[in-house]
Motif scaffolding. Sequence first.
Motif, PDB file in Angstrom:
ATOM      1  N   PRO A 270       0.843  -1.200   0.000  1.00 26.20           N
ATOM      2  CA  PRO A 270       0.000   0.000   0.000  1.00 26.20           C
ATOM      3  C   PRO A 270       0.873   1.243   0.000  1.00 26.20           C
ATOM      4  N   ARG A 271       0.395   2.286  -0.622  1.00 24.24           N
ATOM      5  CA  ARG A 271       1.156   3.539  -0.632  1.00 24.24           C
ATOM      6  C   ARG A 271       1.218   4.111   0.768  1.00 24.24           C
ATOM      7  N   PHE A 272       2.377   4.568   1.143  1.00 25.53           N
ATOM      8  CA  PHE A 272       2.590   5.049   2.486  1.00 25.53           C
ATOM      9  C   PHE A 272       1.657   6.224   2.790  1.00 25.53           C
ATOM     10  N   GLY A 273       0.994   6.130   3.954  1.00 25.07           N
ATOM     11  CA  GLY A 273       0.106   7.190   4.367  1.00 25.07           C
ATOM     12  C   GLY A 273      -1.316   7.018   3.890  1.00 25.07           C
ATOM     13  N   SER A 274      -1.538   6.054   2.966  1.00 25.24           N
ATOM     14  CA  SER A 274      -2.896   5.863   2.444  1.00 25.24           C
ATOM     15  C   SER A 274      -3.627   4.802   3.230  1.00 25.24           C
TER      16      SER A 274
END
Length: 348
Positions: free
Chosen positions: A344-348
């Motif tokens: 997963p994209r970091f922060g999402s």
Amino acid sequence: MPTPGTSAQRPIKQVHYLPIRYLIFFPPSHTLPPSAPSLTARGRKTKREQSMQQVGFIGVGAMGGAIAACLLKKGVPVLAYDRNPAVLAALQQKGATAAASVREVVDQAEIVFACLPTVDICKTVAFGPGGVAEGQKVKIYIETSTLGGAAAVEIAEGLAKHGITLLDTPVVGGTMAAEAGNLGVLTAGPAEAFERAKFALEAFAGRLFYLGPNAGMGQAGKVVNNAVAYACVLSTCEAVALGLKAGLDMETAVAIINQGSGANFFSQRVFPGYIMQNKFDGTGAIEIGLKDVKLFLEEAGRLHMQTPMASAVSSLQKQIIDSGAPGRDTLTIFHYFTDLAGLPRFGS
């Protein structure tokens, strides 16, 4: 690339002059023609008089705006122009005067800075209608843009015909260093012009390099730095993504790199200051990095030098740009590697 610098402002140490034996990046045919202006006749100003002298600034985006803000903090009045009203208004709030055009800037300021995103824009601002060459007052034009040696020589020779001296002055260190007044400033051009403009250069320099009289030497230094910087960006993002995939948390993965021989500016400054804070903007469009490495490859070609590492970096940059929306920030390169890893994209 625009890699952030330190947050603490340090006093200027000494100007670093390149020994004459190294001033060979451009052959003698590329020195300024005899029509380049002499500055001696105008006399010397005291430091206080210099600090009160208005300077012009063309292009006050992320980097240009930070440099201009440093000038304002040092008490140097700034007349600024940018085609983006929002960034111009932001600088006005810090004390700058807004100009309506490039021509207004070069008609009212003897020393004018430029910080522009592409080579074509640099040439248009210099020589296009209402450009620098038509200015009534400008005498010293300080190009902080990354535009390559050939373009710097072309602009220097063209402006000299109009009585304007170019200082080829790219900067290294990124927006955080600019905000702290701690940039590496790489200046090449006539010594008289350098001495006359030094009061302004020192306003944002942590280390000021004078690289000799020939336009293009500043650009040589800049592309050398950028080739290393972008290789570090790509390898650090890829390595951290692998660490995450293996089960390390991001803070630990970055700390391991920084404790070991893999430590670099991107791992030490950008990951902790931006990506680990879930900030993915503020360092410039991803396409600027592609342009910067391309300029390194052009210089290598001119010198008949093979550069397999930079060629690989440039090829991967193109793949990353093609994988997403144009104009996104350089920091989103990390998303490319986490996407490849199925994370997963970091922060999402």
